[in-house]
Motif scaffolding. Structure first.
Motif, PDB file in Angstrom:
ATOM      1  N   ARG A 160       0.898  -1.092   0.148  1.00 51.71           N
ATOM      2  CA  ARG A 160      -0.201   0.190   0.016  1.00 51.71           C
ATOM      3  C   ARG A 160       0.843   1.335   0.030  1.00 51.71           C
ATOM      4  O   ARG A 160       0.548   2.362  -0.696  1.00 51.71           O
ATOM      5  CB  ARG A 160      -0.754   0.159   1.341  1.00 51.71           C
ATOM      6  N   GLY A 161       2.143   1.210   0.693  1.00 51.18           N
ATOM      7  CA  GLY A 161       2.896   2.353   0.465  1.00 51.18           C
ATOM      8  C   GLY A 161       3.965   2.589  -0.428  1.00 51.18           C
ATOM      9  O   GLY A 161       4.693   3.302  -0.648  1.00 51.18           O
ATOM     10  N   GLY A 162       3.807   1.339  -1.280  1.00 50.14           N
ATOM     11  CA  GLY A 162       4.533   1.394  -2.635  1.00 50.14           C
ATOM     12  C   GLY A 162       5.953   1.068  -2.330  1.00 50.14           C
ATOM     13  O   GLY A 162       6.810   1.443  -3.126  1.00 50.14           O
ATOM     14  N   ARG A 163       6.292   0.412  -1.170  1.00 42.80           N
ATOM     15  CA  ARG A 163       7.512   0.001  -0.853  1.00 42.80           C
ATOM     16  C   ARG A 163       7.639  -1.349  -1.575  1.00 42.80           C
ATOM     17  O   ARG A 163       6.814  -2.325  -1.549  1.00 42.80           O
ATOM     18  CB  ARG A 163       7.866  -0.105   0.609  1.00 42.80           C
ATOM     19  N   GLU A 164       8.886  -1.749  -1.531  1.00 42.05           N
ATOM     20  CA  GLU A 164       9.590  -3.104  -2.022  1.00 42.05           C
ATOM     21  C   GLU A 164       9.449  -4.094  -0.778  1.00 42.05           C
ATOM     22  O   GLU A 164       9.366  -3.858   0.223  1.00 42.05           O
ATOM     23  CB  GLU A 164      11.159  -3.064  -2.522  1.00 42.05           C
ATOM     24  N   VAL A 165       8.833  -5.306  -1.331  1.00 40.95           N
ATOM     25  CA  VAL A 165       8.788  -6.366  -0.216  1.00 40.95           C
ATOM     26  C   VAL A 165       9.737  -7.401  -0.428  1.00 40.95           C
ATOM     27  O   VAL A 165       9.813  -7.951  -1.372  1.00 40.95           O
ATOM     28  CB  VAL A 165       7.377  -6.911  -0.360  1.00 40.95           C
ATOM     29  N   PRO A 166      10.709  -7.553   0.624  1.00 39.38           N
ATOM     30  CA  PRO A 166      11.877  -8.553   0.390  1.00 39.38           C
ATOM     31  C   PRO A 166      11.090 -10.002   0.312  1.00 39.38           C
ATOM     32  O   PRO A 166       9.935 -10.230   0.842  1.00 39.38           O
ATOM     33  CB  PRO A 166      12.361  -8.310   1.724  1.00 39.38           C
ATOM     34  N   GLN A 167      11.574 -10.764  -0.542  1.00 38.79           N
ATOM     35  CA  GLN A 167      11.294 -11.991  -0.826  1.00 38.79           C
ATOM     36  C   GLN A 167      11.140 -12.969   0.252  1.00 38.79           C
ATOM     37  O   GLN A 167      10.571 -13.795   0.475  1.00 38.79           O
ATOM     38  CB  GLN A 167      12.149 -13.049  -1.685  1.00 38.79           C
TER      39      GLN A 167
END
Length: 56
Positions: free
Chosen positions: A31-38
């Motif tokens: 939602r915040g447009g941040r990357e999600v680590p695998q």
């Protein structure tokens, strides 16, 4: 359930709570447009993970 306790020792309820927290973290980051680590995605799916190098 601690960070030093091997995941194989966690109860099914503990595994569900960790997966739920990971899914919430993914939703917040997306939602915040941040990357999600695998590794967070892997935890949410119940896959085995290793500690990311930046946290060693």
């Amino acid at each position: 359930m601690t960070t030093t306790e091997p995941r194989r020792n966690w109860t099914p309820d503990q595994r569900r709570r960790v997966a739920a927290a990971a899914r919430a973290s993914i939703a917040i980051r997306e939602r915040g447009g941040r990357e999600v680590p695998q590794w967070i995605r892997d935890v949410a799916e119940g896959k085995p993970t290793t500690v990311p190098p930046e946290h060693s």
